[in-house]
Write an enzyme that holds these catalytic residues in place. Sequence first.
Site, PDB file in Angstrom:
ATOM      1  N   ALA A 154       0.826  -1.208   0.000  1.00 40.64           N
ATOM      2  CA  ALA A 154       0.000   0.000   0.000  1.00 40.64           C
ATOM      3  C   ALA A 154       0.857   1.253   0.000  1.00 40.64           C
ATOM      4  O   ALA A 154       0.532   2.249  -0.662  1.00 40.64           O
ATOM      5  CB  ALA A 154      -0.934  -0.011   1.199  1.00 40.64           C
ATOM      6  N   TYR A 155       1.950   1.214   0.737  1.00 42.08           N
ATOM      7  CA  TYR A 155       2.868   2.358   0.770  1.00 42.08           C
ATOM      8  C   TYR A 155       3.483   2.585  -0.608  1.00 42.08           C
ATOM      9  O   TYR A 155       3.534   3.719  -1.103  1.00 42.08           O
ATOM     10  CB  TYR A 155       3.950   2.108   1.816  1.00 42.08           C
ATOM     11  CG  TYR A 155       4.968   3.223   1.938  1.00 42.08           C
ATOM     12  CD1 TYR A 155       4.606   4.464   2.444  1.00 42.08           C
ATOM     13  CD2 TYR A 155       6.291   3.022   1.566  1.00 42.08           C
ATOM     14  CE1 TYR A 155       5.534   5.489   2.579  1.00 42.08           C
ATOM     15  CE2 TYR A 155       7.234   4.036   1.688  1.00 42.08           C
ATOM     16  CZ  TYR A 155       6.846   5.264   2.194  1.00 42.08           C
ATOM     17  OH  TYR A 155       7.773   6.278   2.310  1.00 42.08           O
ATOM     18  N   VAL A 156       3.938   1.503  -1.245  1.00 44.53           N
ATOM     19  CA  VAL A 156       4.505   1.618  -2.584  1.00 44.53           C
ATOM     20  C   VAL A 156       3.460   2.155  -3.563  1.00 44.53           C
ATOM     21  O   VAL A 156       3.768   2.983  -4.432  1.00 44.53           O
ATOM     22  CB  VAL A 156       5.055   0.260  -3.054  1.00 44.53           C
ATOM     23  CG1 VAL A 156       5.287   0.242  -4.557  1.00 44.53           C
ATOM     24  CG2 VAL A 156       6.357  -0.063  -2.317  1.00 44.53           C
TER      25      VAL A 156
END
Length: 246
Positions: A154-156
């Site tokens: 999700a961060y990526v």
Amino acid sequence: MTDDTAGRVALVTGGSGGIGRAVAERLAADGLAVAVHHAGNAARAEETRSAITRSGGRAVTVGGDVADERAMAAAFDAVEEAFGGIDVVVNTAGIMLLSPIATLDLADLDRMHRTNVRGAFVVSQLAANRLRPGGAIVNFSTSVTRTRFPAYGAYVASKAAVEGMTLVLARELRGKDITVNAVAPGPTATPLFTEGKSQEEIDRIAAMNPAERLGTPEDIAEAVAFLAGPARWINGQVLFANGGMA
């Protein structure tokens, strides 16, 4: 200070700690007046401002949620009132919540994307309309877009969106003499990275690049200073600052 930096003004979002503080102090050392932005921790922002002024620099603090266009417009107004204009915007503000994609709490997804994606968009939009000619916008991505560590999905995804908007904005600002780039740090010794990790895990990740260490906030600040100042021929790029990890 050089003729190129005299009179220039920078706004650093997320400038109250970690990489943001190092960036604010590095730009101030180059002679820029700096606005240290915070999203609520005014005391830490004041510590950064005080450190800059003790070293002979010029700095103010401004606050606001980066995803709130009205709050950030007010922050831009405050910087312009204090220093007469803005030349550089560095958008370090962001959050990182880790989980496998299969089990991620979607509330965490929404929270992270509000800050990392909408926040970067709001700040970039304001900067595109308000920076003076010769200006620079520096957004923040992550080297995990290449290393693809598990639990960072999700961060990526949020940072890949930042890369995409950065590259498009660089082309949309044709004729305005404003560069738009992103810095993609590798693992850096800040609480954002170390929180929730064992020392064994930290040591393993640190050993993955040829220098066999984590980056420091100062390492990343050097890359930002390059893009914010002398690197006028670098535009629409993502600079991976990771010690050769990927």
